[in-house]
Motif scaffolding. Sequence first.
Motif, mmCIF file in Angstrom:
data_model
loop_
_atom_site.group_PDB
_atom_site.id
_atom_site.type_symbol
_atom_site.label_atom_id
_atom_site.label_comp_id
_atom_site.label_asym_id
_atom_site.label_seq_id
_atom_site.Cartn_x
_atom_site.Cartn_y
_atom_site.Cartn_z
ATOM 1 N N ASP A 1 41.437 39.093 56.992
ATOM 2 C CA ASP A 1 42.496 39.824 57.681
ATOM 3 C C ASP A 1 43.804 39.050 57.601
ATOM 4 N N ILE A 2 44.912 39.779 57.587
ATOM 5 C CA ILE A 2 46.239 39.169 57.506
ATOM 6 C C ILE A 2 46.795 39.006 58.913
ATOM 7 N N ILE A 3 47.283 37.802 59.223
ATOM 8 C CA ILE A 3 47.917 37.509 60.500
ATOM 9 C C ILE A 3 49.419 37.459 60.251
ATOM 10 N N TYR A 4 50.188 38.255 61.001
ATOM 11 C CA TYR A 4 51.639 38.326 60.821
ATOM 12 C C TYR A 4 52.338 37.585 61.944
ATOM 13 N N TYR A 5 53.237 36.666 61.559
ATOM 14 C CA TYR A 5 53.965 35.837 62.515
ATOM 15 C C TYR A 5 55.447 36.148 62.572
ATOM 16 N N GLY A 6 55.885 37.255 62.002
ATOM 17 C CA GLY A 6 57.317 37.570 61.984
ATOM 18 C C GLY A 6 58.001 36.774 60.895
ATOM 19 N N GLY A 7 57.996 37.272 59.680
ATOM 20 C CA GLY A 7 58.582 36.566 58.549
ATOM 21 C C GLY A 7 57.609 35.648 57.831
ATOM 22 N N HIS A 8 56.383 35.580 58.314
ATOM 23 C CA HIS A 8 55.391 34.700 57.703
ATOM 24 C C HIS A 8 54.000 35.305 57.915
ATOM 25 N N VAL A 9 53.120 35.132 56.942
ATOM 26 C CA VAL A 9 51.748 35.622 57.082
ATOM 27 C C VAL A 9 50.755 34.535 56.704
ATOM 28 N N GLY A 10 49.565 34.678 57.224
ATOM 29 C CA GLY A 10 48.450 33.827 56.842
ATOM 30 C C GLY A 10 47.222 34.700 56.692
ATOM 31 N N ILE A 11 46.229 34.197 56.018
ATOM 32 C CA ILE A 11 44.971 34.913 55.841
ATOM 33 C C ILE A 11 43.921 34.231 56.710
ATOM 34 N N TYR A 12 43.288 35.020 57.569
ATOM 35 C CA TYR A 12 42.277 34.470 58.469
ATOM 36 C C TYR A 12 41.046 34.060 57.662
ATOM 37 N N ILE A 13 40.558 32.831 57.890
ATOM 38 C CA ILE A 13 39.397 32.329 57.147
ATOM 39 C C ILE A 13 38.189 32.080 58.046
ATOM 40 N N GLY A 14 38.318 32.426 59.319
ATOM 41 C CA GLY A 14 37.216 32.230 60.261
ATOM 42 C C GLY A 14 37.411 31.009 61.128
#
Length: 76
Positions: free
Chosen positions: A30-43
């Motif tokens: 799942d993609i986590i959105y931080y406002g201008g930045h994203v990360g991919i959840y790895i558990g």
Amino acid sequence: KHFGISIPRSSSAQANAGKSVSLSAIQAGDIIYYGGHVGIYIGNGQIIHSANSRKGVIISDIYYDNTFIGIKNVID
């Protein structure tokens, strides 16, 4: 693309892609959105993301930037 998944390039466009997911239903990928930045959840409460040009791609706690704005699933 090889797996039939297409997501936008920019983080703001990725924040509007896929379907919204609650924190209690988050899954790896799942993609986590931080406002201008994203990360991919790895558990295990962690994401992988490109921090900056000096640090490169790193693994961080999901709350590394205090509060995220949203979670999206683009794989389902």
